[in-house]
Design an enzyme around this catalytic site. Structure first.
Site, short mmCIF file in Angstrom:
data_model
loop_
_atom_site.label_atom_id
_atom_site.label_comp_id
_atom_site.label_asym_id
_atom_site.label_seq_id
_atom_site.Cartn_x
_atom_site.Cartn_y
_atom_site.Cartn_z
N HIS A 99 0.84 -1.20 0.00
CA HIS A 99 0.00 0.00 0.00
C HIS A 99 0.88 1.26 0.00
CE1 HIS A 99 -2.98 -2.66 2.43
NE2 HIS A 99 -3.46 -2.55 1.21
N LYS A 106 -16.86 -7.12 8.28
CA LYS A 106 -15.73 -7.99 7.93
C LYS A 106 -14.95 -8.46 9.15
CE LYS A 106 -14.06 -7.12 3.24
NZ LYS A 106 -12.94 -6.50 2.49
N ARG A 127 -1.88 -6.42 -8.26
CA ARG A 127 -0.68 -7.19 -7.94
C ARG A 127 -0.46 -8.31 -8.95
NH1 ARG A 127 -3.06 -8.22 -2.12
NH2 ARG A 127 -4.75 -8.55 -3.57
N SER A 162 -3.03 -7.91 3.16
CA SER A 162 -3.25 -7.73 4.60
C SER A 162 -3.68 -9.06 5.23
CB SER A 162 -4.34 -6.68 4.84
OG SER A 162 -3.94 -5.44 4.34
O1 PNS Z 1 -9.06 -3.33 0.20
P1 PNS Z 1 -10.37 -3.85 -0.28
O2 PNS Z 1 -11.12 -4.50 0.84
O3 PNS Z 1 -10.22 -4.73 -1.50
O4 PNS Z 1 -11.22 -2.56 -0.74
C1 PNS Z 1 -12.51 -2.70 -1.27
C2 PNS Z 1 -13.21 -1.34 -1.40
C3 PNS Z 1 -13.19 -0.58 -0.09
C4 PNS Z 1 -12.50 -0.51 -2.45
C5 PNS Z 1 -14.68 -1.61 -1.86
O5 PNS Z 1 -15.24 -2.59 -1.05
C6 PNS Z 1 -15.56 -0.37 -1.80
O6 PNS Z 1 -15.37 0.55 -2.56
N1 PNS Z 1 -16.54 -0.38 -0.89
C7 PNS Z 1 -17.46 0.72 -0.70
C8 PNS Z 1 -18.90 0.35 -1.08
C9 PNS Z 1 -19.10 0.53 -2.57
O7 PNS Z 1 -18.98 1.60 -3.12
N2 PNS Z 1 -19.41 -0.60 -3.24
C10 PNS Z 1 -19.54 -0.64 -4.67
C11 PNS Z 1 -18.17 -0.63 -5.30
S1 PNS Z 1 -18.20 -1.38 -6.83
#
Ligand code: PNS
Length: 169
Positions: A21, A45, A94, A132
């Site tokens: 990150h 989560k 990645r 993570s």
């Molecule tokens: O690090 P992660 O857990 O892969 O991040 C995922 C994240 C936070 C980018 C995604 O879950 C998100 O944007 N969540 C917010 C809710 C939302 O907007 N959902 C629709 C996205 S397509």
């Protein structure tokens, strides 16, 4: 003429932040005027660290960078982008295995708000296997995660696992 600042939002769970990150954030510097690290407040989560703890840990790492700030958000990411007047999402890729999920999210976000573009960046190769989830698993099982996460994060994980009687979450 007013010049629009190029603001990128780098969203994620960051539970916890790792060097992949941080490498990505550093790579944003020549491209964007400001990067907002956006920590998803998603207690469903069952994260190891609370949102406030994750925000504080990231701030500790990026505080000196100047072009970067940290916020938490809940609800739709595109709504957060509107609130901070940004139109660019930065995500790390990645490996090919990341692609399908990222592709779906990028297109869904574009569907929700046509103004939003997602930019993908590759972290340093040494970090291409880093997540993570794996950091937490390896640490919990007694493996060495030095060089993968900042020392302060190792200390915080140690304290959290000790408080949980070595079980963690
Ligand atoms: O690090 P992660 O857990 O892969 O991040 C995922 C994240 C936070 C980018 C995604 O879950 C998100 O944007 N969540 C917010 C809710 C939302 O907007 N959902 C629709 C996205 S397509």
């Amino acid at each position: 003429m007013t010049v629009r600042r190029r603001i990128a939002v780098y969203p994620g769970s960051f539970d916890p932040i790792h060097h992949g990150h941080l490498d990505l954030i550093a790579r944003c510097r020549p491209i964007f005027d400001e990067v907002i690290v956006a920590v998803l407040a998603n207690e469903e989560k069952r994260p190891l660290f609370s949102v406030a703890e994750r925000v504080a840990m990231i701030e500790e790492q990026v505080g000196g960078l100047g072009f970067c700030r940290v916020e938490s958000f809940s609800g739709l990411l595109v709504d957060f982008l509107d609130r901070v007047e940004a139109s660019t999402i930065v995500r790390g890729l990645r490996a090919i295995s990341d692609f399908e999920y990222e592709f779906q999210m990028a297109l869904m976000n574009r569907h929700l708000n046509a103004r939003v573009e997602t930019v993908f960046m590759m972290p340093r190769e040494d970090y291409s296997y880093l997540s993570s989830r794996l950091v937490k698993e390896v640490f919990r099982l007694g493996g060495n995660v030095e060089g993968l996460v900042p020392p302060a994060v190792i200390a915080a994980m140690g304290a959290r696992l000790t408080a949980a009687g070595g079980q963690g979450e």
